[in-house]
Design an enzyme around this catalytic site. Sequence first.
Site, short mmCIF file in Angstrom:
data_model
loop_
_atom_site.label_atom_id
_atom_site.label_comp_id
_atom_site.label_asym_id
_atom_site.label_seq_id
_atom_site.Cartn_x
_atom_site.Cartn_y
_atom_site.Cartn_z
N ASP A 258 32.50 3.23 22.77
CA ASP A 258 33.59 3.96 22.21
C ASP A 258 33.87 3.88 20.67
O ASP A 258 33.88 2.84 20.04
CB ASP A 258 35.05 3.92 22.83
CG ASP A 258 36.04 4.76 22.39
OD1 ASP A 258 35.89 5.95 22.68
OD2 ASP A 258 36.93 4.32 21.52
N GLU B 38 28.82 5.90 21.14
CA GLU B 38 29.67 7.21 20.61
C GLU B 38 29.72 7.07 19.16
O GLU B 38 30.66 6.52 18.68
CB GLU B 38 30.85 7.28 21.33
CG GLU B 38 31.43 8.61 20.97
CD GLU B 38 32.74 8.72 20.75
OE1 GLU B 38 33.67 9.73 20.85
OE2 GLU B 38 33.59 7.58 20.32
C1 NOJ Z 1 36.57 8.28 21.38
C2 NOJ Z 1 37.18 8.77 22.71
O1 NOJ Z 1 36.03 9.67 23.20
C3 NOJ Z 1 38.42 9.61 22.50
O2 NOJ Z 1 39.06 10.33 23.61
C4 NOJ Z 1 39.32 8.35 22.07
O3 NOJ Z 1 40.63 9.16 21.67
C5 NOJ Z 1 39.08 7.80 20.84
N1 NOJ Z 1 37.70 7.40 20.92
C6 NOJ Z 1 39.67 6.56 20.67
O4 NOJ Z 1 39.45 5.52 21.41
#
Ligand code: NOJ
Length: 567
Positions: free
Chosen positions: A223, A288
Amino acid sequence: MKVVITLCAILLLSSLGHSKPNVKWWQEMSLYQIYPRSFKDSNGDGEGDLNGIRSKLNHLTESSVDAFWLSPIYPSPMVDSGYDISDFVSIDKTFGTMKDFEDLVKAAHDARLKIILDFVPNHSSDQHEWFQKSLKSIEPYTDYYVWHKGNVLPNGTVTKPNNWVSVFGKSAWTWREERQAYYLHQFAVEQPDLNYENENVVSEMKDVLRFWLDKGVDGFRVDAIPHLCEDVRFLDEPLTGNPNPDDYGYTEKIYTKDQLRTYEMVREWRKVLDEYVTSVDERILMMEAYTNMTMTMKYYEYGAHFPFNFGLITETDRDSTAADFGRVIITWMLNIWLINAGTANWVAGNHDNSRLVTRYGQERAQMITIMTLVLPGVSVTYNGEEIGMEDTWISWEDTKDPQGCNAGKEGYEKASRDPARTPFQWDNTTSAGFSTNPKTWLPVNKNYVTLNLAAQKQQDNSYYALYKRVSEIRMFAAVKRGTLKTHLLGNNVLVLVRNIDKYSVYAVMNFANEEETFDLSTLVQAPQLNVYYATTNARNLIGMIFKDFRALKVPASAAVIYLATAM
Ligand code: NOJ
């Protein structure tokens, strides 16, 4: 009058993606993202859970999915729907127990599905024991988070360390009386950033990976990776010209994103995963990373199996032309080819973005789904996109997403990600078959009565029928391992050609609002073209065979997939 468009000899890309021996399981997978709160509720509390997911694994296998990724399932106060984690090595009771998780891993593997977890290394919840101890300066936790005493003005007033802004808006610093210091949070106030300058944190987070690897998971989606580390000089970031200091876009992210130490951490995690590699097994890291192409490609270099390719989300919209889509595809392929990185991937939606059909409309959304399934490498599907679910309007009172809440009653509709996170629409019973409870954590879209999986399974012409049929083509050698060429025919028609040996697949997509006639004669070396699939407007073509390729037709906003076998 019919417009005849001859082949415009723009060969946008040739022969990238050569067939490779020893392809690993993840390199050509169909990856499915499950948003656990909204997938399937097994106990009637109105929220999805692990047993619910287990009960629906057959939907994944029926849809030719190879692996699924679960958004966070760990204990969480749910300020950011589970991305605020209060214990990295446990299961939130809303989702079930560790036993339920172990059962899910087993059931997934029995069904030949790989299971991937969300790894959230940038921050924890402020309710995590580490933060609670850090707040009180209890060792060894004192420096587990990024603390700063602030700047002292000549009159003695203490102000924020600098102008850094949180991704969710407003300052990225919050003062805590107990500690007489500010802590950094690149996301919600309740999501304090972990401090990767502290070796204990580095080692604790590696142990988190090992904990889940020992449970048998096949990899991680990492993430918010570009935000992991910050420049420790804590200098102001340059201003962009955006006048609102509360907007994330107020500053240029030169100290809070894409830092070298972040990449070094990725390299360390890869070493941890490699501890688990066997001759038949490999565990993976998927990043991500919403960042520029150079910094995205760098993840390959530092050991990620792949960073997500968000080009179809960030670089195109309803008005994009065939050339725009072609450019997105080629840019990615060329970039991975330049660094000899191999695996491509195509993401068309996720829980942070408006639903595909809402963003593009039905017809274009179908074309994009086809692209993600026919292009080389990994296709990524967010749950619900395979049935063309649409955004759900959510009232201010029902809004849960902190990004929506921070924007206030006036601005929440633009900012909130809740509309794309509502329960999966399985059938037309109570709460769309998601839960026996009529009250669900986010409301079910009212269109579930007609828009649901069960109904779509009965219709040849449904979104799901498209998804299922086109997913099956991924088994064909030309799509699995073949080369890719993209061609632009005139201004409006994009053709993706996948080829291996004498077998070819042609996906022809017409982005115009009128029928287009096109010539494939210089591209096809086979005696005939068989129509394998065609979207709604072109359904009458399905099953047809063409022997003359000079004036083929594709209706407005439609896509046709042809198969050909050379002599
Ligand atoms: C990316 C995640 O996909 C999102 O949903 C989240 O709010 C942020 N990172 C913070 O963890």
